[in-house]
Design an enzyme around this catalytic site. Sequence first.
Site, mmCIF file in Angstrom:
data_model
loop_
_atom_site.group_PDB
_atom_site.id
_atom_site.type_symbol
_atom_site.label_atom_id
_atom_site.label_comp_id
_atom_site.label_asym_id
_atom_site.label_seq_id
_atom_site.Cartn_x
_atom_site.Cartn_y
_atom_site.Cartn_z
ATOM 1 N N TYR A 7 -14.747 23.262 23.923
ATOM 2 C CA TYR A 7 -14.394 23.950 22.686
ATOM 3 C C TYR A 7 -15.633 24.340 21.884
ATOM 4 O O TYR A 7 -16.667 23.673 21.925
ATOM 5 C CB TYR A 7 -13.495 23.074 21.802
ATOM 6 C CG TYR A 7 -12.019 23.366 21.972
ATOM 7 C CD1 TYR A 7 -11.452 24.517 21.420
ATOM 8 C CD2 TYR A 7 -11.191 22.512 22.689
ATOM 9 C CE1 TYR A 7 -10.100 24.793 21.574
ATOM 10 C CE2 TYR A 7 -9.832 22.780 22.850
ATOM 11 C CZ TYR A 7 -9.294 23.929 22.291
ATOM 12 O OH TYR A 7 -7.964 24.207 22.441
ATOM 13 N N ASP B 275 -15.211 14.461 17.562
ATOM 14 C CA ASP B 275 -16.348 15.347 17.822
ATOM 15 C C ASP B 275 -17.507 15.129 16.862
ATOM 16 O O ASP B 275 -18.644 15.487 17.171
ATOM 17 C CB ASP B 275 -15.891 16.808 17.776
ATOM 18 C CG ASP B 275 -15.068 17.188 18.994
ATOM 19 O OD1 ASP B 275 -15.114 16.435 19.982
ATOM 20 O OD2 ASP B 275 -14.382 18.226 18.962
ATOM 21 N N HIS C 231 -2.158 19.405 22.085
ATOM 22 C CA HIS C 231 -3.188 18.610 21.418
ATOM 23 C C HIS C 231 -3.339 19.068 19.977
ATOM 24 O O HIS C 231 -2.704 20.037 19.551
ATOM 25 C CB HIS C 231 -4.528 18.730 22.160
ATOM 26 C CG HIS C 231 -5.044 20.135 22.263
ATOM 27 N ND1 HIS C 231 -4.569 21.047 23.181
ATOM 28 C CD2 HIS C 231 -5.995 20.792 21.548
ATOM 29 C CE1 HIS C 231 -5.200 22.201 23.028
ATOM 30 N NE2 HIS C 231 -6.065 22.078 22.042
ATOM 31 N N TYR D 210 -19.629 12.641 19.202
ATOM 32 C CA TYR D 210 -20.433 13.669 19.871
ATOM 33 C C TYR D 210 -21.442 14.379 18.974
ATOM 34 O O TYR D 210 -22.277 15.132 19.476
ATOM 35 C CB TYR D 210 -19.507 14.702 20.518
ATOM 36 C CG TYR D 210 -18.802 14.199 21.758
ATOM 37 C CD1 TYR D 210 -19.478 14.101 22.965
ATOM 38 C CD2 TYR D 210 -17.470 13.818 21.716
ATOM 39 C CE1 TYR D 210 -18.840 13.647 24.100
ATOM 40 C CE2 TYR D 210 -16.819 13.352 22.853
ATOM 41 C CZ TYR D 210 -17.504 13.269 24.050
ATOM 42 O OH TYR D 210 -16.881 12.814 25.174
#
Length: 649
Positions: free
Chosen positions: A389, A305, A438, A309
């Site tokens: 999330y 992330d 996960h 991202y």
Amino acid sequence: MTLQTDRRATQTTHPLDQLTTEDFDAVRSVLEQEGLVPDTTRFAYVGLLEPSKDELYPTPGPGTDRRVRVMLWDAALSRSLDVALSLTSKSVLRQIELDPSVDGQLPVLLEEFDLIEEILAADEGWIASLASRGLTTAQVRVAPLSAGVFEYENETGKRLLRGLGFRQDHPGDHAWAHPIDGLVAFVDVENRRVSHLLDDGPVPVPEVNGNYTDPAIHGELRTDLKPIEVIQPEGASFTIEGNHLSWLGWDLRVGFDAREGLVLHQLHHTLNGNRRPIMHRAAISEMVVPYGDPAPYRSWQNYFDSGEYLVGRDANSLKLGCDCLGEITYLSPVVADDFGHPRTIPNGICIHEEDAGIAWKHTDEWANSNEVRRNRRLVVSFFTTVGNYDYGFYWYLYLDGTIEFEAKATGIVFTAALPYKGYEYASEIAPGLGAPYHQHLFSARMDMMIDGNSNRVEELDLVRLPKSPGNPHGNAFTQKRTVLESEQQAIRDADGTVGRIWHISNPESLNKMDQPVGYTLYPENSPTLAMADDSSIASRAAFARHHLWVTKFAEDELYAAGDFVNQHPGGAGLPAFAAQDRNVNGEDIVVWHSFGLTHFPRPEDWPIMPVDTTGFKLKPHGFFDENPTLNLPASTAGHCSPTGCHDEN
């Protein structure tokens, strides 16, 4: 009552100040002059290239160069550039063209979030696969998921995303409730085409309601909550000038980066007029979310992330009384959009104080005393949304010298159609709706500077001792201290059975007991990366295989998984840094701590997940000569009993 202050930096007064809108405009102007931004160019990342320590200590000089790092992607030329430029001299200092098959791809662009849906909406195979399920492209949202690196054919060197579909029944419908299983698209976003479609045939789409604000789910709203008011009638106890924050002995510079989010610079503590450095820089350098479902539609799921991202770029604008409560000061950081233009995130950083319970308390019958003092903490935080999330990043500073980091995970768990009852790799969170197992694993990078640059790390373990002539009742136990001498020796794992902690100290600075001053890192003892050692994700997220790494400081070693994480084949970051096996005893060192959540979802995590937390603490260990909160005054009578928090006798 609650108050808020919004501070937006308009002038640069220190080399570590956050980039401003003027800075971003200047960056684009310099690149345009160099011919590096044709219309097809996109800005994958823009961030401050921080000055060296030599330039910053003891104080930065007036001519300190203001430098910026830019990552440029040009689809028309199939070119990735890593550029460093000077805003001071208005010139490009270096530019490097990457080889995507070796170096990896630049981070996912914001426009690629929508691009994957556009590409699939025009693909005959995708249209046919949806039609076989009684669906059209207008009914389906596609999650733009980073591709990783696997053995799939014809993917090396290509810029890819993978797409999983979710049926959306109306514009306000939370589509995560309706995963379209048995189908995944591998999309070449550079050439705007589907490179591979895996379709194992229709699977029933779960028909559950995921709209958590729907009265049909939550029923009547509660009416029995009484207000809690946080008031500070005399204002907050901290001050902030530019990005320099001071609070009750602490001072630091609050930075913000599109990739890392919050960055704490030059963290110092002052007691009795003695200002002392603790850390030069602290940030969460990477986080990865690997999934444990081996089904072919999900076995490739692992998302970085930060590196892929950019959690800072996706930061939320925070709301008073909702995200932050009390006497709030907001900072509004600026990031670049895909075209290099500045985009301000209003109220993106929240700064406030919180009560933190009892600091210390004792009732002593011998001395006829009864004393109690309350603790408090300074909170510097931001929240970000990455797909399904939401993550909160919270740094806490306490009156007793403790430093704490806490990550808060909430949002919506990633969903799939449950293949059958008792499926080994997912939880059933609603009838027929699965949530694959996960992890959320973080790497904190802490450039330590405890009383200077000569620092070391010792591993402290509890040692149980057998009965012996010197231990006749078998009650003795002691502590083993092991100095971590080199980078390879300093790759360590937590061990709760022996209460393992890591003491970071300066052997050249002694306290009044003639012991090195220091801080101790207390880990949570959470699981490390769960995937097989020879898996692709274990190579790419090697930082998460161990709880502790210690490296010798190097300016270009900032990220636990390397500079270019997206589709990197692996081995970058901490494995490469530590392979140099440099001395870390009494050196300028960086402590990297891996921690996180291993999530076996519960029904209570649906349709929206209550906040789950993970983190660590750094506590002073010999840094002070005694309890540093002895000078706390007792709480006033207006906030406790009529006589206050101590005996008047």
